[in-house]
Design an enzyme around this catalytic site. Sequence first.
Site, PDB file in Angstrom:
ATOM      1  N   HIS A 184      47.598  59.024 -87.229  1.00 49.34           N
ATOM      2  CA  HIS A 184      47.940  59.401 -88.601  1.00 49.34           C
ATOM      3  C   HIS A 184      47.974  58.189 -89.513  1.00 49.34           C
ATOM      4  O   HIS A 184      47.512  58.218 -90.640  1.00 49.34           O
ATOM      5  CB  HIS A 184      49.323  60.048 -88.627  1.00 49.34           C
ATOM      6  CG  HIS A 184      49.270  61.509 -88.334  1.00 49.34           C
ATOM      7  ND1 HIS A 184      50.357  62.225 -87.926  1.00 49.34           N
ATOM      8  CD2 HIS A 184      48.242  62.375 -88.389  1.00 49.34           C
ATOM      9  CE1 HIS A 184      49.996  63.472 -87.745  1.00 49.34           C
ATOM     10  NE2 HIS A 184      48.721  63.592 -88.018  1.00 49.34           N
ATOM     11  N   ARG A 291      32.945  62.488 -90.379  1.00 49.25           N
ATOM     12  CA  ARG A 291      33.437  62.375 -89.002  1.00 49.25           C
ATOM     13  C   ARG A 291      34.349  63.567 -88.729  1.00 49.25           C
ATOM     14  O   ARG A 291      35.276  63.811 -89.516  1.00 49.25           O
ATOM     15  CB  ARG A 291      34.233  61.086 -88.821  1.00 49.25           C
ATOM     16  CG  ARG A 291      33.429  59.804 -88.894  1.00 49.25           C
ATOM     17  CD  ARG A 291      34.339  58.610 -88.585  1.00 49.25           C
ATOM     18  NE  ARG A 291      33.614  57.365 -88.428  1.00 49.25           N
ATOM     19  CZ  ARG A 291      33.473  56.450 -89.381  1.00 49.25           C
ATOM     20  NH1 ARG A 291      34.009  56.660 -90.583  1.00 49.25           N
ATOM     21  NH2 ARG A 291      32.815  55.331 -89.155  1.00 49.25           N
ATOM     22  N   GLU A 426      22.698  54.187 -82.625  1.00 50.43           N
ATOM     23  CA  GLU A 426      23.833  53.282 -82.396  1.00 50.43           C
ATOM     24  C   GLU A 426      23.850  52.763 -80.961  1.00 50.43           C
ATOM     25  O   GLU A 426      24.854  52.219 -80.506  1.00 50.43           O
ATOM     26  CB  GLU A 426      25.162  53.960 -82.761  1.00 50.43           C
ATOM     27  CG  GLU A 426      25.376  55.323 -82.155  1.00 50.43           C
ATOM     28  CD  GLU A 426      26.668  56.000 -82.632  1.00 50.43           C
ATOM     29  OE1 GLU A 426      27.519  55.346 -83.252  1.00 50.43           O
ATOM     30  OE2 GLU A 426      26.811  57.204 -82.365  1.00 50.43           O
ATOM     31  N   ASP A 450      28.894  50.773 -83.646  1.00 51.22           N
ATOM     32  CA  ASP A 450      28.633  50.854 -82.215  1.00 51.22           C
ATOM     33  C   ASP A 450      27.392  50.062 -81.826  1.00 51.22           C
ATOM     34  O   ASP A 450      27.349  49.466 -80.752  1.00 51.22           O
ATOM     35  CB  ASP A 450      28.458  52.326 -81.787  1.00 51.22           C
ATOM     36  CG  ASP A 450      29.803  52.970 -81.523  1.00 51.22           C
ATOM     37  OD1 ASP A 450      30.625  52.350 -80.822  1.00 51.22           O
ATOM     38  OD2 ASP A 450      30.048  54.077 -82.031  1.00 51.22           O
ATOM     39  N   CYS A 497      25.274  54.257 -91.718  1.00 53.42           N
ATOM     40  CA  CYS A 497      26.646  54.682 -91.996  1.00 53.42           C
ATOM     41  C   CYS A 497      27.686  53.774 -91.349  1.00 53.42           C
ATOM     42  O   CYS A 497      28.876  54.013 -91.460  1.00 53.42           O
ATOM     43  CB  CYS A 497      26.855  56.134 -91.562  1.00 53.42           C
ATOM     44  SG  CYS A 497      26.571  56.400 -89.809  1.00 53.42           S
TER      45      CYS A 497
END
Length: 562
Positions: A184, A291, A426, A450, A497
């Site tokens: 969170h 995402r 990636e 990545d 991205c």
Amino acid sequence: MLNGIGVSSSIAIGRVVKFVEDDLHFDELAKNDVASEKQRFSEAVGEFCSKAGALARKMDDTDADGQILRGYAVMINDPYLSEHIEKLLECGKSAEWAVESACDAFIRLFTDSTDELVRHRAADIEDIKRQMLEILLQVDCKELENLPENTILVTDELTPSMMVALPNSGVVGIVAEKGGRTSHAAIIARSLELVTVLGCKGAINRLSDGETVAIDGETGEVFKNGEDGFARLKDKQKNQPKLSEEYYRSFIGKSTVTADGSVRKIVANIDSPRDIKAVINSDAEGIGLFRTEGFFLDRGVLPTEDEQTAAYRSVAEAMNGKEVVIRTLDVGGDKNIPSVQSEDEDNPFLGLRAIRYSIKNQGLFRTQLRAILRASAFGNVSLLIPLVTRVDELLYVKNLLKRLKIELDEEGVPYKKDIKVGVMIETPAAVCIADILAENADFFSIGTNDLIGYTMAVDRGNPKVSYLYSAYEPAVLRSVKRVIEVAKQKGIRCSMCGEAAADEKLLPLLLSFGLDEFSVMPSRVLPLRAKISTVDVSYCDGITAEVLTKTRARAVEGFLSK
Ligand code: PEP
Ligand code: MG
């Protein structure tokens, strides 16, 4: 040097203020008056709920996540928790004792869970317990709002209620010992746009109040003044844009075009439908990466098809015809969602993650794909597949989509017939077979976060090898160049991205390679559009030719920093 997980972007330099919670101690009597303790408890709940509501409203105003705080009011009134507290009050315990022991029981239960989702609930109950005790003991909360300018807040764990005070304080950066990319705290930190490093173990002991540190919200690095790396981050910060907000806003409504007329596109990365307001304010030309992991993280049971459809649809509708690229679940590696994954793996970055996981878990994948298809009837939705290493993975998804489309046709459910399917590039494997993938994909999206890790064989969370995690590495740059070139040859669109898309030092290279689309955090859209408007592609070609002669990352970065 300390190393955590960068969950934002950019650099912050400032003085450390450690924020360690008060010890909320109280003495317990053998027997308390039941009626008056019940009364105190219920008054405290009332005060707690109204404070949480007020904070939530304040968060809405700052575009952040008030839902978590509203959830607190629900949690304190949860029948299990309040029954537990009532029973203790009936036995003559004080309101403080009842709150503390009931919350502790839940915290223990949640903390022991192997499920990250449930463990996050433990942090929420801990926050609720602390606030309730502060109310009952009439202890004033620490004044986070009056911290001096350029403060780097160092704390154990960020709580939603702490986060509310931060936008009005002098805090420029946060380092917390706990928390991960999908916690969170990370979600809220991103929406507050504070430079944030989470999961930085040892920060409280190793950093001292008042000392100057530099933190990188992208890489998770934390350097004290004088350490190797401090100067590098200072340099990186210097290159961050300093132009005025007003200047950037003058680019709203304009296309993204270089000084010599080459048209590109800047779209936004989002983690949840709540980011839409920021996207619209940023005038992004679409969403290049939605995402979907956060959506799976924030609930005890998997989201249903209807719930997912509603969430994806809300984003598609809000974007009003602009493209929304929804990425299928990218679980695993740095995105640990134990409520979805069941087994521990020795090497999660090389394990059953992302598309591999989805293919093995057809039920979950079908649900997500059906939801994306259904949402596609309400906007310009495309689909993106994470961590592709073989063409079979792409073909599997396309076949499954074909079957799901037939199902929806039979059910009379509308969807976008020609929904585009893109591939995240990636992994080194995807770079190598980019030509094969391009024959079967509608577009590429280069995930440099990545790609750097897998190309350089580096776990970015490991400080011993973090010097290798760099987009300026010739191996990475050559991979990016190849992917864009292949996309051009095959006539498909190429987007980026990963965080490197927002790195202005790399901009000349990316423009010269021919990158069509930059997908960045909403706050970076206008600064990047402004920057692109000042550069000439032929000038970028010259820079690129020179950079490609360099054999070391340091030389590349040094040259691009001039
Ligand atoms: C990436 O890997 O560059 C990317 C954009 O995806 P994520 O950061 O979600 O792994
Ligand atoms: Mg990735």
